[in-house]
Design an enzyme around this catalytic site. Structure first.
Site, PDB file in Angstrom:
ATOM      1  N   SER A 348      -1.548  -6.255  18.186  1.00  0.00           N
ATOM      2  CA  SER A 348      -1.542  -6.294  16.725  1.00  0.00           C
ATOM      3  C   SER A 348      -1.908  -4.951  16.107  1.00  0.00           C
ATOM      4  CB  SER A 348      -2.506  -7.366  16.223  1.00  0.00           C
ATOM      5  OG  SER A 348      -2.028  -8.645  16.571  1.00  0.00           O
ATOM      6  N   THR A 349      -1.024  -4.478  15.232  1.00  0.00           N
ATOM      7  CA  THR A 349      -1.151  -3.164  14.611  1.00  0.00           C
ATOM      8  C   THR A 349      -0.285  -3.155  13.363  1.00  0.00           C
ATOM      9  OG1 THR A 349      -1.493  -2.049  16.734  1.00  0.00           O
ATOM     10  CG2 THR A 349      -0.682  -0.679  14.962  1.00  0.00           C
ATOM     11  N   VAL A 350      -0.580  -2.262  12.407  1.00  0.00           N
ATOM     12  CA  VAL A 350       0.398  -1.984  11.357  1.00  0.00           C
ATOM     13  C   VAL A 350       0.765  -0.511  11.407  1.00  0.00           C
ATOM     14  CG1 VAL A 350      -0.388  -3.837   9.841  1.00  0.00           C
ATOM     15  CG2 VAL A 350      -1.322  -1.535   9.517  1.00  0.00           C
TER      16      VAL A 350
END
Length: 527
Positions: A348-350
């Site tokens: 999970s990352t942006v």
């Protein structure tokens, strides 16, 4: 040009400025900031702060940040390392004495000092026109007045329900009705809104000193953490120069270690020894070569990369040696015999890419590591803390062994492609350990197979991980069977691999072309 008979996305085009993010509201926020006179850096920070509220499984002020910024698209590229450090009491000996041979994903020992807020401050100091006082307003509004949950975010929320039920304060903050949020739900986080207001008023010191830091330390120490107020107060962001290699006549840049961008560069150097155009983009041969390059590069990373403040990382040697040593050994009829490496997955990352009207370029990434991080929310502040420290080894002598004040080997990598010193494409692909492979996949889709930025992002993906080739549903069955015949163990992966955003700059036409990933709730906007 894509076939308009089939559902897909078109590229987005503009003359003045453009942003691509994983959520429409974040993209709109970035555009509004630039319309108000803000720079690419201002837009990226505002969008990221908002994502830390509305995409809580991926990012937030309890996480880390890396960025590559090139003023006016042709100045000196600056790399920002906003990754956090282990507490000063975190020695390998302490963990071994307590029979902890690996850092558990949801333990306080997985929480390194969050680096994002300080990184945002330094980036704005160097490249912004606005301050956190104005750029945090959209995030504050979303936290206090509520936001509507988007479909992909709801998908991740459901998948992490068991983790959130068992976390520290996560039930209270992230399961307000005792269940995962679903698409269309309105979520409010008043405590996080108050925390953002404190940072709005007093800047980064409000996070790293005083009541907010005290609450984070109290929360962590109550469940066995080694953190102190001094650990938080001592945190700093590192400003450095990028590392790079050339592929197809273009320069590809990454942040240096402890970031893992060197993994992507080694992959490119290996693949540059092959003519990918001999094989179709969707072919057994192409997927096999990508997997073999990844296996070599990930082996290198696990053997040699750590925090350069603690271990010597010979970047120049690595970039040449591994391609020269292994490219000639790759066979098209079977797998290389390589040791199995098992780094933890961090899905999970942006990633945010922005180009403003002055062609300032910002390639920006922010993460809390695993989905919903450590599943530890600070008692009173609403801050969800990362679990980046779970990436450390508890193995004395290993380059990534945990140590006091050390930064773990990371997964998040913003990238930038230039030609003759001028920016061509800031881009990134999310998905933890997948990111180096994802960036190579997207870039070779464009440079070897002639895809536009949206086609390159959309194309089906795979990740060779822990000796298993994890493949998206979009990979055809005949390719899966062909890979098996070469010796690959395969499986279908859920959820899909990463997300991704890119902006292509056409200096001759004076236009920008953007793409964003439908694997998340992606959105590219321009004006």
């Amino acid at each position: 040009m894509r076939n308009f008979h089939f559902p897909s996305r078109s590229t987005v085009h503009a003359q003045n400025a453009m942003v691509a993010t994983s959520h429409p509201l974040a993209a709109l926020t970035a555009i509004e900031v630039m319309r108000a006179g803000g720079t690419a850096a201002d837009a990226a920070v505002a969008a990221c702060a908002l994502l830390g509220v509305i995409e809580p499984q991926s990012t937030g002020i309890g996480g880390d940040c890396f960025a590559l910024i090139q003023p006016r698209g042709e100045g000196k590229i600056v790399a920002y390392n906003g990754s956090g450090r282990a507490p000063m009491a975190a020695t390998a000996e302490w963990y071994l004495e307590h029979n902890i041979k690996a850092i558990p994903l949801t333990s306080p020992h997985a929480v390194t000092i969050p680096g994002a807020v300080d990184a945002w401050t330094v980036i704005l100091r160097d490249h912004g026109k606005f301050g956190l006082d104005s750029l945090l307003q959209p995030a504050i509004k979303a936290a206090e007045e509520g936001y509507v949950v988007a479909p992909r975010i709801a998908f991740d929320w459901k998948n992490q329900f068991d983790k959130l039920k068992k976390g520290t304060n996560t039930g209270r903050y992230l399961l307000p009705r005792g269940r995962p949020a679903v698409a269309g739900d309105v979520i409010r986080q008043s405590e996080l809104g108050q925390t953002l207001r404190a940072i709005e008023k007093d800047g980064r010191d409000a996070f790293y000193k005083g009541p907010i830091a005290e609450d984070m330390v109290e929360t962590l120490r109550a469940i066995g953490g080694l953190h102190t107020l001094d650990d938080f107060a001592a945190h700093t962001t590192e400003t450095t120069v990028p590392i790079g290699t050339m592929y197809k006549g273009l320069d590809v840049w990454q942040c240096p270690p402890n970031g893992p961008g060197i993994t992507m560069l080694v992959m490119l150097n290996i693949l540059s020894r092959f003519d990918l155009t001999k094989f179709p983009a969707m072919s057994v041969e192409r997927f096999h070569l990508e997997a073999e390059a990844a296996r070599v590069a990930y082996m290198m990373r696990e053997q040699h990369i750590g925090d350069p403040a603690f271990v010597k990382v010979d970047v120049a040697r690595i970039l040449t040696e591994f391609a020269e040593q292994y490219a000639g050994k790759i066979r098209m009829d079977r797998l290389l015999d390589l040791p199995k490496v098992s780094p933890p997955m961090n899905p999970s990352t942006v990633y945010i890419t922005v180009v403003d009207k002055d062609r300032n370029v910002c390639s920006f990434i922010n993460s809390i590591a695993h989905a919903f991080g450590s599943a530890i929310v600070s008692n009173k502040t609403g801050i969800l803390l990362q679990n980046r420290g779970a990436g450390f080894r508890v193995q004395p002598g290993h380059p990534n062994c945990i140590a006091p004040g050390k930064r773990p080997l990371h997964t998040i990598i913003p990238s930038l492609v230039t030609k003759a010193g001028r920016a061509l494409m800031p881009f990134g692909v999310m998905g933890g350990q997948y990111q180096p492979v994802g960036q190579v996949h997207v870039l070779t889709n464009m440079l070897d197979y002639g895809c536009d930025v949206q086609e390159a992002i959309d194309m089906p993906r795979g990740l060779h991980y822990e000796n298993i080739y994890q493949l998206e549903d979009g990979v055809p069955a005949d390719i899966v069977e062909g890979l098996k015949k070469l010796g690959h163990q395969t499986t279908r992966i859920v959820p899909p691999l990463g997300g991704g955003q890119a902006i292509w700059i056409d200096w001759e036409k004076g236009t920008l072309t953007g793409g964003s990933d439908p694997r998340k709730d992606g959105c590219a906007l321009g004006y």
